[in-house]
Design a protein around this motif. Structure first.
Motif, PDB file in Angstrom:
ATOM      1  N   ALA A  62       0.826  -1.218   0.000  1.00 11.06           N
ATOM      2  CA  ALA A  62       0.000   0.000   0.000  1.00 11.06           C
ATOM      3  C   ALA A  62       0.855   1.261   0.000  1.00 11.06           C
ATOM      4  O   ALA A  62       0.535   2.249  -0.660  1.00 11.06           O
ATOM      5  N   GLU A  65       2.130   1.685  -3.618  1.00  5.85           N
ATOM      6  CA  GLU A  65       1.058   2.004  -4.575  1.00  5.85           C
ATOM      7  C   GLU A  65       0.549   3.429  -4.392  1.00  5.85           C
ATOM      8  O   GLU A  65       0.126   4.062  -5.357  1.00  5.85           O
ATOM      9  N   LYS A  96      -1.893  -8.637   0.795  1.00  4.58           N
ATOM     10  CA  LYS A  96      -3.231  -9.089   1.185  1.00  4.58           C
ATOM     11  C   LYS A  96      -4.144  -9.219  -0.024  1.00  4.58           C
ATOM     12  O   LYS A  96      -5.283  -8.789  -0.005  1.00  4.58           O
ATOM     13  N   GLY A  98      -6.163 -11.398  -3.234  1.00  2.00           N
ATOM     14  CA  GLY A  98      -7.064 -12.533  -3.332  1.00  2.00           C
ATOM     15  C   GLY A  98      -8.139 -12.218  -4.332  1.00  2.00           C
ATOM     16  O   GLY A  98      -8.750 -11.150  -4.269  1.00  2.00           O
ATOM     17  N   THR A 103      -7.291 -14.690 -11.881  1.00  2.00           N
ATOM     18  CA  THR A 103      -6.831 -13.365 -11.467  1.00  2.00           C
ATOM     19  C   THR A 103      -5.795 -13.476 -10.350  1.00  2.00           C
ATOM     20  O   THR A 103      -4.811 -12.726 -10.321  1.00  2.00           O
ATOM     21  N   MET A 106      -2.515 -13.993 -11.787  1.00  2.00           N
ATOM     22  CA  MET A 106      -1.864 -12.756 -12.222  1.00  2.00           C
ATOM     23  C   MET A 106      -1.175 -12.068 -11.034  1.00  2.00           C
ATOM     24  O   MET A 106      -0.068 -11.560 -11.160  1.00  2.00           O
ATOM     25  N   TYR A 107      -1.837 -12.035  -9.881  1.00  2.00           N
ATOM     26  CA  TYR A 107      -1.202 -11.445  -8.693  1.00  2.00           C
ATOM     27  C   TYR A 107       0.046 -12.245  -8.294  1.00  2.00           C
ATOM     28  O   TYR A 107       1.072 -11.675  -7.920  1.00  2.00           O
ATOM     29  N   TYR A 125     -11.070 -14.574   2.305  1.00  2.00           N
ATOM     30  CA  TYR A 125     -12.526 -14.491   2.174  1.00  2.00           C
ATOM     31  C   TYR A 125     -13.076 -15.240   0.948  1.00  2.00           C
ATOM     32  O   TYR A 125     -14.157 -15.815   1.015  1.00  2.00           O
ATOM     33  N   PHE A 156     -15.629 -10.098  12.220  1.00  2.00           N
ATOM     34  CA  PHE A 156     -15.994 -11.361  11.573  1.00  2.00           C
ATOM     35  C   PHE A 156     -15.078 -12.529  11.986  1.00  2.00           C
ATOM     36  O   PHE A 156     -15.555 -13.646  12.170  1.00  2.00           O
ATOM     37  N   GLN A 157     -13.793 -12.279  12.111  1.00  2.00           N
ATOM     38  CA  GLN A 157     -12.826 -13.369  12.302  1.00  2.00           C
ATOM     39  C   GLN A 157     -13.088 -14.196  13.560  1.00  2.00           C
ATOM     40  O   GLN A 157     -12.821 -15.398  13.584  1.00  2.00           O
TER      41      GLN A 157
ATOM     42  N   ASN B  60      -9.389  -4.879 -13.678  1.00  2.00           N
ATOM     43  CA  ASN B  60      -8.939  -5.669 -12.534  1.00  2.00           C
ATOM     44  C   ASN B  60      -7.433  -5.441 -12.388  1.00  2.00           C
ATOM     45  O   ASN B  60      -6.653  -5.733 -13.296  1.00  2.00           O
ATOM     46  N   ILE B  61      -7.056  -4.928 -11.228  1.00  2.00           N
ATOM     47  CA  ILE B  61      -5.697  -4.423 -11.029  1.00  2.00           C
ATOM     48  C   ILE B  61      -4.643  -5.526 -11.170  1.00  2.00           C
ATOM     49  O   ILE B  61      -3.514  -5.269 -11.592  1.00  2.00           O
ATOM     50  N   ALA B  62      -5.019  -6.761 -10.861  1.00  2.00           N
ATOM     51  CA  ALA B  62      -4.067  -7.879 -10.983  1.00  2.00           C
ATOM     52  C   ALA B  62      -3.461  -7.961 -12.377  1.00  2.00           C
ATOM     53  O   ALA B  62      -2.279  -8.258 -12.537  1.00  2.00           O
ATOM     54  N   ASP B  94     -10.818  -2.611  -9.582  1.00  2.00           N
ATOM     55  CA  ASP B  94     -11.133  -3.898  -8.953  1.00  2.00           C
ATOM     56  C   ASP B  94      -9.852  -4.438  -8.321  1.00  2.00           C
ATOM     57  O   ASP B  94      -9.042  -5.103  -8.966  1.00  2.00           O
ATOM     58  N   ALA B  95      -9.661  -4.085  -7.057  1.00  2.00           N
ATOM     59  CA  ALA B  95      -8.382  -4.298  -6.386  1.00  2.00           C
ATOM     60  C   ALA B  95      -8.513  -5.222  -5.178  1.00  2.00           C
ATOM     61  O   ALA B  95      -7.544  -5.824  -4.749  1.00  2.00           O
ATOM     62  N   LYS B  96      -9.722  -5.326  -4.627  1.00  2.00           N
ATOM     63  CA  LYS B  96     -10.000  -6.195  -3.471  1.00  2.00           C
ATOM     64  C   LYS B  96      -8.987  -5.979  -2.353  1.00  2.00           C
ATOM     65  O   LYS B  96      -8.479  -6.920  -1.771  1.00  2.00           O
ATOM     66  N   ARG B  97      -8.727  -4.708  -2.023  1.00  2.00           N
ATOM     67  CA  ARG B  97      -7.759  -4.365  -1.004  1.00  2.00           C
ATOM     68  C   ARG B  97      -8.383  -4.399   0.390  1.00  2.00           C
ATOM     69  O   ARG B  97      -9.608  -4.510   0.539  1.00  2.00           O
ATOM     70  N   ASP B  99      -6.626  -3.558   4.667  1.00  2.00           N
ATOM     71  CA  ASP B  99      -5.490  -3.675   5.574  1.00  2.00           C
ATOM     72  C   ASP B  99      -5.826  -2.888   6.827  1.00  2.00           C
ATOM     73  O   ASP B  99      -6.906  -2.309   6.923  1.00  2.00           O
ATOM     74  N   TYR B 107      -3.928   2.786   0.506  1.00  2.00           N
ATOM     75  CA  TYR B 107      -4.577   2.191  -0.672  1.00  2.00           C
ATOM     76  C   TYR B 107      -5.650   3.129  -1.239  1.00  2.00           C
ATOM     77  O   TYR B 107      -5.792   3.272  -2.454  1.00  2.00           O
ATOM     78  N   ALA B 123     -11.964  -6.055   0.440  1.00  2.00           N
ATOM     79  CA  ALA B 123     -12.305  -7.333   1.084  1.00  2.00           C
ATOM     80  C   ALA B 123     -12.716  -7.060   2.532  1.00  2.00           C
ATOM     81  O   ALA B 123     -12.152  -6.183   3.173  1.00  2.00           O
ATOM     82  N   PRO B 124     -13.682  -7.794   3.072  1.00  2.00           N
ATOM     83  CA  PRO B 124     -14.207  -7.475   4.404  1.00  2.00           C
ATOM     84  C   PRO B 124     -13.521  -8.169   5.572  1.00  2.00           C
ATOM     85  O   PRO B 124     -13.817  -7.848   6.725  1.00  2.00           O
ATOM     86  N   TYR B 125     -12.615  -9.110   5.315  1.00  2.00           N
ATOM     87  CA  TYR B 125     -12.144  -9.999   6.387  1.00  2.00           C
ATOM     88  C   TYR B 125     -11.595  -9.263   7.597  1.00  2.00           C
ATOM     89  O   TYR B 125     -11.771  -9.692   8.736  1.00  2.00           O
ATOM     90  N   LEU B 145     -16.696  -6.882  -1.028  1.00  2.00           N
ATOM     91  CA  LEU B 145     -17.065  -8.259  -1.340  1.00  2.00           C
ATOM     92  C   LEU B 145     -18.099  -8.736  -0.335  1.00  2.00           C
ATOM     93  O   LEU B 145     -17.898  -8.621   0.874  1.00  2.00           O
ATOM     94  N   ALA B 146     -19.211  -9.256  -0.815  1.00  5.23           N
ATOM     95  CA  ALA B 146     -20.174  -9.890   0.080  1.00  5.23           C
ATOM     96  C   ALA B 146     -20.223 -11.375  -0.292  1.00  5.23           C
ATOM     97  O   ALA B 146     -19.664 -12.222   0.398  1.00  5.23           O
TER      98      ALA B 146
END
Lengths: 270, 270
Positions: A62, A65, A96, A98, A103, A106-107, A125, A156-157, B60-62, B94-97, B99, B107, B123-125, B145-146
């Motif tokens: 982060a 970026e 982090k 996913g 895709t 690609m990461y 997730y 959530f965790q 999608n950033i990947a 679309d990065a699904k970041r 932290d 980010y 991402a929600p985790y 993300l849900a």
């Protein structure tokens, strides 16, 4: 890098310290801002001063970026510098990531092939097919979030699913994934007693532990419950080390902070 | 961009199509590889041919990170091209970041300030304090993300916590977060009946829906259960549109595929 090589390095250096390279231009010594690439200049000085006290560096992506193309270039220079000068170091891209299967591949390419990191952090997730593409890379390691050190970890965790918390399901479930031997886990240090439970599920896996120092976790407590027969811990400190001083001797001051932790680790290992 | 502006654009274009710019150099017309920046050349052609049929583009950033510095440059050129030429378009990184707090802020800066996207996926985790830093940006949107469209969604997202599945807790809990009005959600199209349940929790929120087309979801079914009084849907198609042909007329062929979806959407909106 293999796990055996990582363990050998830990034993040689009497350290399982990981230093987080979370470089914020507002926090580094102001005189460095005159450099062509202040982020890399900062990282290089920190690395040169501390590499013998730690076994791993972890740039949080982060922070690179956020500076766009320039930041990405600083990241590339940092990982190249590490690989050329200190190839024994275990490098972690704290990203982090996913996503769905192709895709995630690609990461994985971005961090394992383009930037040559030894490992990358991923989020659980999206489940198995979002993580297995990372695990497919031989001699690379995928460090999955299990229990993080922030307050939101309790959103959530730690929620109960059947007989156990979500993060325990994440640990348990992931053990059956293809190439699971390449998995490590992020486990925050904010509650050391969690490690006891976690070691019942993953007795041998390496755990990357943030939250010692700036975030309040206690090293001795974590080691008491978290050490495995193979050591199995990488303790991360970022701000507590790299921002020890804003003066021209910032790297020496960072080394002093790293030494404090390394001395404690040597005591634990003996 | 405000939600009202997005809705106005949907009504004007009779479309709630989002086109995913997931550019893989192995899949684009081979003659483009001779261009100085093949990824941008491909994106530009696709955008010019399809912008009147869709309301949103989602790189999608990947797919950009995988090509390192060059990829990041292609991404920057793509978002700049969109903002300069088609400012009415709703852009999604679309990065699904996700932290810990200060890192999520970095980010957010990367995608909202350095690259000027209207929205980013997260991402929600890691919970509340990993997402709120994104929500703090005015007139920007955070798409969490849900329920995702991949097989791995069933590993954790659909697991039961007390009276309902994890993804429903994610929806429910996030409604109380600061600036929650800036939230949208990713909900995969693989099981349309889920939308009925989801609309009970978030009746008005915009849902970004992948998985129509290549992944097998059905547009009519999704609309039947997913439309809100404010439309509230962005249906994404990536591979099904952008890789319609490898011939020099690839952009026209992509437009034909986009038109097929837009016509179905116009019928739904009337």
């Amino acid at each position: 890098m293999t796990t055996q090589e990582l363990v050998a390095q830990i034993q040689k250096k009497k350290s399982f310290l990981c230093i987080g390279l979370d470089v914020d231009l507002d926090k580094i010594p102001p005189y460095l801002l005159k450099e062509e690439d202040p982020i890399f200049a900062f990282n290089k000085a920190i690395i040169d001063a501390t590499h013998h006290l730690c076994v791993s560096y972890k740039p949080n992506i982060a922070f690179y970026e956020a500076y766009g193309l320039k930041g990405w270039k600083s990241l590339e220079k940092t990982i190249n510098y590490l690989n050329e000068n200190y190839p024994e170091i275990f490098t972690i891209a704290d990203a982090k990531r996913g996503d769905i299967g192709n895709t995630s591949t690609m990461y994985a390419k971005a961090f394992f092939k383009d930037l040559v990191f030894d490992s990358v952090t991923v989020a659980p997730y999206m489940g198995k097919d979002s993580v297995e593409p990372f695990l497919a890379f031989k001699d690379k390691h995928t460090i999955m979030l299990a229990l993080t050190s922030n307050e939101g970890a309790f959103d959530f965790q730690t929620k109960q699913i059947d007989d156990k918390e979500l993060y325990k399901h994440v640990l348990e479930t992931s053990k059956s994934w293809k190439n699971a031997k390449n998995l490590m886990y992020v486990v925050g240090a904010t509650k050391a007693e969690y490690f006891k439970e976690i070691r019942k599920i993953v007795p041998d896996s390496f755990l990357l532990v943030p939250g010692v120092g700036a975030q309040g976790g206690n090293l001795q407590e974590v080691c008491k419950y978290g050490l495995s027969k193979n050591i199995g811990l990488l303790i991360n400190s970022s701000r507590g080390i790299i921002y020890a001083s804003k003066e021209p001797n910032f790297a020496e001051e960072a080394a002093k902070k790293a030494l404090e932790l390394q001395v404690q680790m040597a005591a634990v290992l003996n």
